[in-house]
Design a protein around this motif. Structure first.
Motif, PDB file in Angstrom:
ATOM      1  N   ALA A  58      21.646  53.445   3.233  1.00 19.21           N
ATOM      2  CA  ALA A  58      22.751  52.566   3.585  1.00 19.21           C
ATOM      3  C   ALA A  58      24.076  53.183   3.153  1.00 19.21           C
ATOM      4  CB  ALA A  58      22.571  51.201   2.927  1.00 19.21           C
ATOM      5  N   TYR A  59      25.107  52.937   3.923  1.00 15.00           N
ATOM      6  CA  TYR A  59      26.443  53.458   3.631  1.00 15.00           C
ATOM      7  C   TYR A  59      26.855  53.140   2.197  1.00 15.00           C
ATOM      8  CZ  TYR A  59      31.552  53.934   4.235  1.00 15.00           C
ATOM      9  OH  TYR A  59      32.873  54.269   4.104  1.00 15.00           O
ATOM     10  N   ARG A  60      26.568  51.926   1.747  1.00  9.11           N
ATOM     11  CA  ARG A  60      27.009  51.486   0.426  1.00  9.11           C
ATOM     12  C   ARG A  60      26.318  52.247  -0.705  1.00  9.11           C
ATOM     13  NH1 ARG A  60      25.719  45.387  -0.228  1.00  9.11           N
ATOM     14  NH2 ARG A  60      26.348  45.842  -2.360  1.00  9.11           N
ATOM     15  N   ASP A  61      25.172  52.836  -0.408  1.00  7.69           N
ATOM     16  CA  ASP A  61      24.374  53.481  -1.449  1.00  7.69           C
ATOM     17  C   ASP A  61      24.456  54.998  -1.416  1.00  7.69           C
ATOM     18  OD1 ASP A  61      23.413  50.964  -2.261  1.00  7.69           O
ATOM     19  OD2 ASP A  61      21.816  51.031  -0.756  1.00  7.69           O
ATOM     20  N   TYR A  62      25.234  55.562  -0.485  1.00  6.14           N
ATOM     21  CA  TYR A  62      25.187  57.010  -0.287  1.00  6.14           C
ATOM     22  C   TYR A  62      26.482  57.665  -0.767  1.00  6.14           C
ATOM     23  CZ  TYR A  62      24.327  61.536   1.886  1.00  6.14           C
ATOM     24  OH  TYR A  62      24.125  62.882   2.102  1.00  6.14           O
ATOM     25  N   THR A  63      26.339  58.760  -1.475  1.00  7.08           N
ATOM     26  CA  THR A  63      27.465  59.586  -1.897  1.00  7.08           C
ATOM     27  C   THR A  63      27.273  60.975  -1.316  1.00  7.08           C
ATOM     28  OG1 THR A  63      27.681  58.365  -3.972  1.00  7.08           O
ATOM     29  CG2 THR A  63      28.724  60.535  -3.858  1.00  7.08           C
ATOM     30  N   ILE A  64      28.311  61.535  -0.724  1.00  9.90           N
ATOM     31  CA  ILE A  64      28.216  62.861  -0.134  1.00  9.90           C
ATOM     32  C   ILE A  64      27.987  63.898  -1.232  1.00  9.90           C
ATOM     33  CG2 ILE A  64      29.403  64.614   1.246  1.00  9.90           C
ATOM     34  CD1 ILE A  64      31.030  62.417   2.534  1.00  9.90           C
ATOM     35  N   PRO A  65      26.930  64.714  -1.107  1.00 10.73           N
ATOM     36  CA  PRO A  65      26.683  65.749  -2.126  1.00 10.73           C
ATOM     37  C   PRO A  65      27.825  66.756  -2.186  1.00 10.73           C
ATOM     38  CG  PRO A  65      24.754  65.410  -0.717  1.00 10.73           C
ATOM     39  CD  PRO A  65      25.883  64.667  -0.075  1.00 10.73           C
ATOM     40  N   ASP A  66      27.985  67.389  -3.320  1.00  9.63           N
ATOM     41  CA  ASP A  66      29.076  68.339  -3.519  1.00  9.63           C
ATOM     42  C   ASP A  66      29.007  69.499  -2.525  1.00  9.63           C
ATOM     43  OD1 ASP A  66      30.061  66.829  -5.592  1.00  9.63           O
ATOM     44  OD2 ASP A  66      29.059  67.991  -7.161  1.00  9.63           O
ATOM     45  N   HIS A  67      27.806  69.889  -2.116  1.00 10.47           N
ATOM     46  CA  HIS A  67      27.665  71.056  -1.245  1.00 10.47           C
ATOM     47  C   HIS A  67      27.861  70.711   0.230  1.00 10.47           C
ATOM     48  CE1 HIS A  67      23.651  69.229  -1.046  1.00 10.47           C
ATOM     49  NE2 HIS A  67      23.524  69.835   0.115  1.00 10.47           N
ATOM     50  N   VAL A  68      28.091  69.443   0.542  1.00 12.61           N
ATOM     51  CA  VAL A  68      28.254  69.011   1.932  1.00 12.61           C
ATOM     52  C   VAL A  68      29.716  68.661   2.168  1.00 12.61           C
ATOM     53  CG1 VAL A  68      27.637  67.286   3.666  1.00 12.61           C
ATOM     54  CG2 VAL A  68      25.889  68.187   2.115  1.00 12.61           C
ATOM     55  N   GLU A  69      30.306  69.219   3.232  1.00 12.61           N
ATOM     56  CA  GLU A  69      31.689  68.913   3.584  1.00 12.61           C
ATOM     57  C   GLU A  69      31.709  67.971   4.781  1.00 12.61           C
ATOM     58  OE1 GLU A  69      33.955  72.408   4.219  1.00 12.61           O
ATOM     59  OE2 GLU A  69      33.706  73.164   2.168  1.00 12.61           O
ATOM     60  N   GLY A  70      32.539  66.972   4.715  1.00 14.95           N
ATOM     61  CA  GLY A  70      32.657  66.038   5.824  1.00 14.95           C
ATOM     62  C   GLY A  70      33.084  64.678   5.331  1.00 14.95           C
ATOM     63  N   SER A  71      33.075  63.727   6.245  1.00 18.49           N
ATOM     64  CA  SER A  71      33.486  62.366   5.928  1.00 18.49           C
ATOM     65  C   SER A  71      32.337  61.417   6.215  1.00 18.49           C
ATOM     66  CB  SER A  71      34.720  61.974   6.746  1.00 18.49           C
ATOM     67  OG  SER A  71      34.467  62.083   8.131  1.00 18.49           O
ATOM     68  N   LEU A  72      32.245  60.382   5.410  1.00 19.72           N
ATOM     69  CA  LEU A  72      31.154  59.428   5.519  1.00 19.72           C
ATOM     70  C   LEU A  72      31.447  58.409   6.608  1.00 19.72           C
ATOM     71  CD1 LEU A  72      28.434  58.899   4.118  1.00 19.72           C
ATOM     72  CD2 LEU A  72      29.625  57.279   2.619  1.00 19.72           C
ATOM     73  N   ALA A  73      30.455  58.164   7.456  1.00 17.06           N
ATOM     74  CA  ALA A  73      30.588  57.209   8.548  1.00 17.06           C
ATOM     75  C   ALA A  73      29.337  56.341   8.591  1.00 17.06           C
ATOM     76  CB  ALA A  73      30.764  57.944   9.881  1.00 17.06           C
ATOM     77  N   MET A  74      29.384  55.310   9.424  1.00 15.18           N
ATOM     78  CA  MET A  74      28.216  54.471   9.670  1.00 15.18           C
ATOM     79  C   MET A  74      27.726  54.720  11.088  1.00 15.18           C
ATOM     80  SD  MET A  74      29.013  50.711   8.123  1.00 15.18           S
ATOM     81  CE  MET A  74      30.034  50.499   6.670  1.00 15.18           C
ATOM     82  N   VAL A  75      26.422  54.605  11.273  1.00 18.45           N
ATOM     83  CA  VAL A  75      25.829  54.774  12.589  1.00 18.45           C
ATOM     84  C   VAL A  75      24.943  53.564  12.879  1.00 18.45           C
ATOM     85  CG1 VAL A  75      23.872  56.099  11.667  1.00 18.45           C
ATOM     86  CG2 VAL A  75      24.492  56.335  14.077  1.00 18.45           C
ATOM     87  N   GLY A  76      24.878  53.187  14.146  1.00 25.52           N
ATOM     88  CA  GLY A  76      24.038  52.060  14.524  1.00 25.52           C
ATOM     89  C   GLY A  76      23.824  52.032  16.021  1.00 25.52           C
TER      90      GLY A  76
END
Length: 227
Positions: A58-76
């Motif tokens: 879930a979006y609320r429970d996820y943190t982008i790892p340090d080695h991953v570049e990008g922005s957090l989004a929701m999908v449905g």
């Protein structure tokens, strides 16, 4: 105020909040929407270069790892539509298309995108009909699609005409407001955003539960920053 949590106008009502909301683990303010049908959700995310979260988190429970570049989004999904919601400056599809038209829809696919472009106004609606191949037509908030193009493929023109009619019916086309419109200079993006989102939801049958979004309950996905 619309009380139906499946009415997309709520997204627009908070699009340009003077003070962004911090009381939600999900999204409320500044949301851009991109939706597509005619392609499997996972295949579309691959096309966007998305980094999925393995077991859906879930979006609320996820943190982008340090080695991953990008922005957090929701999908449905909503019916036969797949969608992503982003609360950055603009929709990834809008930003990426200038350097990589592979992100746009292909023939047989239909795409609609409401991008707020908070980094560089104006806010826009993008639309690609199933007859188009890697081509998206655009209209600024408050304007009609067909006012901006002198020549269009017949199928696309017909679809844009329907979209213009829906936008007008929802009060999102300045030239067709009734009763007589306030001057253009007196209208702001916050006036147009609820009507634009309402029109998109109504015409395309896209329904997104408000509580799912505000509480961050939809699956998370990381979208790459355009280069």
């Amino acid at each position: 105020m619309h009380n139906d949590h499946h009415d997309l106008s709520w997204i627009g009502e908070h699009a340009y909040a003077d003070t962004p909301s911090r009381d939600t683990p999900g999204m409320r303010d500044g949301i851009s929407l991109t939706a597509i049908r005619g392609i499997d959700t996972s295949a579309w995310l691959d096309r966007l270069g998305a980094v999925t979260t393995g077991m859906p988190a879930a979006y609320r429970d996820y943190t982008i790892p340090d080695h991953v570049e990008g922005s957090l989004a929701m999908v449905g999904t909503s019916g036969d539509w797949s969608f992503v919601l982003e609360d950055g400056d603009a929709a990834t599809v809008f930003l990426s298309q200038f350097d990589n038209d592979d992100v746009l829809s292909r023939e047989g696919e239909e795409m609609v995108c409401v991008t707020l472009n908070r980094h560089d106004a104006p806010a826009m609606i993008l639309y690609s009909s199933p007859a188009d191949d890697r081509m998206a037509w655009s209209a600024d908030f408050g304007t009609a699609f067909l006012d901006g193009y002198s020549a269009l493929p017949e199928d696309t023109a017909a679809r844009l005409s329907v979209l213009d009619d829906r936008l007008a019916a929802c009060g999102a086309v300045h030239a067709r407001l009734a009763p007589p419109a306030r001057p253009w200079s007196e209208m702001g993006l916050s006036d147009w955003a609820p009507a634009v989102y309402r029109a998109v939801g109504c015409l395309f049958g896209i329904r997104i539960d408000r509580e799912d979004v505000e509480q961050g309950q939809l699956p998370a996905v990381v979208l790459p920053e355009p280069v």
